[in-house]
Design an enzyme around this catalytic site. Sequence first.
Site, PDB file in Angstrom:
ATOM      1  N   ASP A   1       9.534   2.650  -0.149  1.00  0.00           N
ATOM      2  CA  ASP A   1       8.292   3.745   0.174  1.00  0.00           C
ATOM      3  C   ASP A   1       8.405   2.943   2.042  1.00  0.00           C
ATOM      4  O   ASP A   1       8.066   1.999   2.393  1.00  0.00           O
ATOM      5  CB  ASP A   1       7.022   3.046  -0.010  1.00  0.00           C
ATOM      6  CG  ASP A   1       5.836   4.037   1.133  1.00  0.00           C
ATOM      7  OD1 ASP A   1       6.158   4.258   2.378  1.00  0.00           O
ATOM      8  OD2 ASP A   1       4.186   3.472   0.691  1.00  0.00           O
TER       9      ASP A   1
ATOM     10  N   LYS B   1       4.498   9.886   8.179  1.00  0.00           N
ATOM     11  CA  LYS B   1       4.381   9.127  10.036  1.00  0.00           C
ATOM     12  C   LYS B   1       5.016   9.580  10.767  1.00  0.00           C
ATOM     13  O   LYS B   1       4.901  10.821  11.409  1.00  0.00           O
ATOM     14  CB  LYS B   1       3.432   7.654  10.068  1.00  0.00           C
ATOM     15  CG  LYS B   1       2.863   7.178   9.197  1.00  0.00           C
ATOM     16  CD  LYS B   1       2.725   5.907   8.965  1.00  0.00           C
ATOM     17  CE  LYS B   1       0.953   5.278   8.214  1.00  0.00           C
ATOM     18  NZ  LYS B   1       1.400   4.813   7.201  1.00  0.00           N
TER      19      LYS B   1
ATOM     20  N   TYR C   1       1.302  -1.341  -0.078  1.00  0.00           N
ATOM     21  CA  TYR C   1       0.057  -0.084  -0.047  1.00  0.00           C
ATOM     22  C   TYR C   1       0.889   1.962   0.135  1.00  0.00           C
ATOM     23  O   TYR C   1       2.283   1.479   0.535  1.00  0.00           O
ATOM     24  CB  TYR C   1      -0.820  -0.051   1.879  1.00  0.00           C
ATOM     25  CG  TYR C   1      -2.645   1.132   1.336  1.00  0.00           C
ATOM     26  CD1 TYR C   1      -2.733   1.220   0.392  1.00  0.00           C
ATOM     27  CD2 TYR C   1      -1.535   2.338   2.284  1.00  0.00           C
ATOM     28  CE1 TYR C   1      -3.671   2.698   0.435  1.00  0.00           C
ATOM     29  CE2 TYR C   1      -2.490   3.173   2.369  1.00  0.00           C
ATOM     30  CZ  TYR C   1      -3.125   3.440   1.574  1.00  0.00           C
ATOM     31  OH  TYR C   1      -4.738   4.911   1.992  1.00  0.00           O
TER      32      TYR C   1
HETATM   33  C1  LIG Z   1       0.120   5.056   5.620  1.00  0.00           C
HETATM   34  C2  LIG Z   1       1.119   5.087   4.453  1.00  0.00           C
HETATM   35  C3  LIG Z   1       1.396   5.497   2.999  1.00  0.00           C
HETATM   36  C4  LIG Z   1      -0.263   6.383   3.310  1.00  0.00           C
HETATM   37  O1  LIG Z   1       0.272   7.496   4.239  1.00  0.00           O
HETATM   38  P1  LIG Z   1      -0.867   8.495   4.515  1.00  0.00           P
HETATM   39  O2  LIG Z   1      -0.501   9.591   5.426  1.00  0.00           O
HETATM   40  O3  LIG Z   1      -1.842   7.311   4.779  1.00  0.00           O
HETATM   41  O4  LIG Z   1      -1.126   9.119   2.757  1.00  0.00           O
HETATM   42  C5  LIG Z   1       2.341   5.288   2.124  1.00  0.00           C
HETATM   43  N1  LIG Z   1       2.410   4.032   2.393  1.00  0.00           N
HETATM   44  C6  LIG Z   1       2.662   3.330   3.222  1.00  0.00           C
HETATM   45  C7  LIG Z   1       3.886   2.346   3.163  1.00  0.00           C
HETATM   46  C8  LIG Z   1       2.174   3.554   4.257  1.00  0.00           C
HETATM   47  O5  LIG Z   1       1.572   2.911   5.428  1.00  0.00           O
END
Ligand SMILES: *Cc1c(COP(=O)(O)O)cnc(C)c1O
Length: 455
Positions: free
Chosen positions: A250, A278, A149
């Site tokens: 990511d 985050k 994701y």
């Molecule tokens: C949470 C997450 C996102 C998206 O971040 P948001 O701040 O919710 O838009 C993208 N990549 C990974 C791996 C994530 O865990």
Amino acid sequence: MTTQTPSKTARSEALFARARAVTPGGVNSPVRAFKSVGGTPRFIREAHGAYLTDADGERFVDYIGSWGPMILGHNHPAVREAVADALQFGTSFGAPGEREVELAELVTRLTGAGKVRFTSSGTEATMSALRVARGFTDRKLIVKFRGNYHGHADGLLVEAGSGLMTNLDGPLGESAPSSAGVPPEYAALTLVSEYNDPAALDTLMAERGPEVAAVIFEPVVGNAGVLIPTPEFLAALHRVQNGGALLIADEVMTGFRLSLSGATGLLGLRPDLSCWGKIIGGGLPVGAYGGRSDVMDFVSPQGPVYQAGTLSGNPLAMAAGLATLRTLETDPGVYGRLETYTSRLADGLKSLAAETGVPISVNRIGSMLTPFFQDVPHGSVRNYAQAARSDTQAFGAWFRELLSRGIYWAPSQFESIFVSAAHTDAELNATLEAARAAFADLNSPRLSAHEGVSP
Ligand SMILES: *Cc1c(COP(=O)(O)O)cnc(C)c1O
């Protein structure tokens, strides 16, 4: 749910009813609605250290940590004071300020990135990193992995994990949108490969490599439950760079969580670009992307790739991020303590499940952990298809039992939990005690007869 009485959730239920009338599904992000585990989502009133308190005054040991950011625990004094201090000077300038420079200097120093650009969410970071990769390489396609994701941008809602972990059954290479509203023409620009399958990636790159701008991946997957990459898979990822495609790590979830230099530092990765979110915002809305300076210099106003944000580099958000990263950096023992707590939690769950005869398979790395409810050896769940074989009914029942005993686990089989620096032996013991009861109840006829996932 032996200790659960209606009065314990009365206020959450009332708020949920009001919320559903004015917000789709009553929540502002899908997994919060408890749809896959059943029960009433708790509306949270406050959070301190390792604990959440809901609208009915019930207190929970929290394993969500706001889905990752709260590595120091909730409402950490250093973060609170930094935000309060920044607040005295105004909340947004729409012009550059000193804190953005400080956080960019800190992030580049810790991660080895040459240059970094701040956004307001992880989604913006991944979306923008892909645009830069396309601009830099002048290629159209991207490759992602099934069950990973990367936020909710159109081109990334293809075979995506997290709240979308259902029905990912199509053949590989077919780019099926995971969401209504994503045109198949967009999805067709995203090729999908299998996580931890180096041969599949090599084959895909042999066929389509010259058209691929970037391969984006979760260096440790959190959004299909925890999946840990094999060294062979990491080697295959690095091979894509030979053909001119950019490698995008990511690290929105893993950055500053698995180590001060993220999964990249821990696993020895050499990505061209990385994305953060985050923890980098310490609980305020921040994302970032960065990496090779020659690539980042394609970003506007230096280069031709446009990306902007009214609240990007917001002073309160920068203050929270700076306080969080500085606290982590000045307490080098923190990652060791997270490791110890979480490995004891993993060991405890393994032996309790074995004692009570409930089959689980635990994946854990650092302070990330998922117990997959299925009968395969610990550590053997390696990709989406294997994760998807879990017994989500059993997980849901276990989750509801934990919640009724004051433990707030992630409300989906396909998410990681996050341990914070505020979790101590007291929380560990309380968690294992509740887990023992929840495993035992899972095998009792009372539960299987009366507890289903509520609509
Ligand atoms: C949470 C997450 C996102 C998206 O971040 P948001 O701040 O919710 O838009 C993208 N990549 C990974 C791996 C994530 O865990």
